[in-house]
Enzyme design. Structure first.
Site, PDB file in Angstrom:
ATOM      1  CG  HIS A  10      -6.918  -4.793   5.664  1.00 59.42           C
ATOM      2  ND1 HIS A  10      -6.815  -3.425   5.871  1.00 59.42           N
ATOM      3  CD2 HIS A  10      -6.731  -4.982   4.336  1.00 59.42           C
ATOM      4  CE1 HIS A  10      -6.588  -2.835   4.699  1.00 59.42           C
ATOM      5  NE2 HIS A  10      -6.528  -3.759   3.751  1.00 59.42           N
ATOM      6  CD  GLU A  11      -4.900  -8.236   3.046  1.00 57.82           C
ATOM      7  OE1 GLU A  11      -5.421  -8.293   1.917  1.00 57.82           O
ATOM      8  OE2 GLU A  11      -4.223  -7.251   3.427  1.00 57.82           O
ATOM      9  CG  HIS A  30      -9.175  -6.502   0.346  1.00 53.94           C
ATOM     10  ND1 HIS A  30      -9.573  -5.357  -0.308  1.00 53.94           N
ATOM     11  CD2 HIS A  30      -8.057  -6.169   1.031  1.00 53.94           C
ATOM     12  CE1 HIS A  30      -8.720  -4.379  -0.008  1.00 53.94           C
ATOM     13  NE2 HIS A  30      -7.800  -4.832   0.812  1.00 53.94           N
ATOM     14  N   GLY A  70      -0.123  -7.812   3.533  1.00 46.47           N
ATOM     15  CA  GLY A  70      -1.175  -8.729   3.100  1.00 46.47           C
ATOM     16  C   GLY A  70      -1.670  -8.351   1.721  1.00 46.47           C
ATOM     17  CD  GLN A  77      -5.456  -5.803  -1.759  1.00 44.61           C
ATOM     18  OE1 GLN A  77      -5.159  -6.747  -1.034  1.00 44.61           O
ATOM     19  NE2 GLN A  77      -4.974  -4.587  -1.571  1.00 44.61           N
ATOM     20  CB  CYS A  96      -5.459  -0.679   1.753  1.00 42.77           C
ATOM     21  SG  CYS A  96      -6.065  -1.912   0.598  1.00 42.77           S
ATOM     22  CG  LEU A  97      -0.192  -2.958  -0.967  1.00 42.13           C
ATOM     23  CD1 LEU A  97       0.249  -4.341  -1.430  1.00 42.13           C
ATOM     24  CD2 LEU A  97       0.976  -1.975  -1.006  1.00 42.13           C
TER      25      LEU A  97
HETATM   26 ZN    ZN Z   1      -6.226  -3.825   1.657  1.00 44.04          ZN
END
Ligand code: ZN
Length: 171
Positions: free
Chosen positions: A130-131, A134, A45, A50, A88-89
């Site tokens: 999670h996304e 963000h 995701g 991000q 997480c990236l």
């Molecule tokens: Zn993340």
């Protein structure tokens, strides 16, 4: 185009994302760049903050399930929860267990700006939560216990100082 990814410590990750008013070529291009970026980075995701855009937009690629979520609002969280390991990236090299609702109901616009109200469960529900976080300026490590956070402090500081290696480009 592959975009560099914002990492922990970047202010854009802490801002509340803004709604997208209309479907434009710019938004279409951003979505396709986000898919390219996510595929390259190997995540499941990616949210617009991000990649440095303060917009209510995130995408998911989980096996056969691919979806674009614009102006999303989670309207129901189930009381029953599941705990699973997340990464997480934007927070490279940290993987921790987080409690999330088993099922959620979410209202959003898809890539065609068509309104959807759908329920998701299991892995997709976790990734969506999670996304979605963000777009509210929340990072998964915020949800850990005070003790866990303390243990991670030095690792997080390393990321903040860009001293962590990633095999994808960061900003
Ligand atoms: Zn993340």
């Amino acid at each position: 185009m592959i975009l560099p990814i914002s990492t922990y410590g970047d202010n854009v990750l802490r801002k509340t994302a803004l709604p997208i008013k209309e479907k434009t070529e710019k938004i279409d291009n951003l979505i396709s760049d986000m898919f390219e970026t996510l595929l390259r980075a190997g995540g499941v995701g990616l949210a617009a903050p991000q990649i440095g855009e303060q917009l209510q937009l995130f995408i998911i690629i989980n096996g056969d399930f691919e979806e674009v979520f614009i102006n999303a609002e989670i309207i129901e969280y189930s009381a029953d929860k599941q705990s699973s390991q997340e990464g997480c990236l934007s927070v490279p090299d940290i993987y921790e267990y987080v409690d999330r609702s088993n099922t959620i109901k979410i209202k959003y616009l898809d890539a065609e700006f068509k309104e959807q109200i759908r329920e998701f469960e299991g892995m997709n529900a976790i990734i969506i939560q999670h996304e979605y976080d963000h777009t509210k300026g929340v990072i998964f490590t915020d949800k850990l216990s005070p003790i866990k956070k303390k243990l991670l402090r030095s690792k997080l500081e390393k990321i903040r100082k860009n001293k962590v290696h990633t095999d994808y480009r960061v900003r």
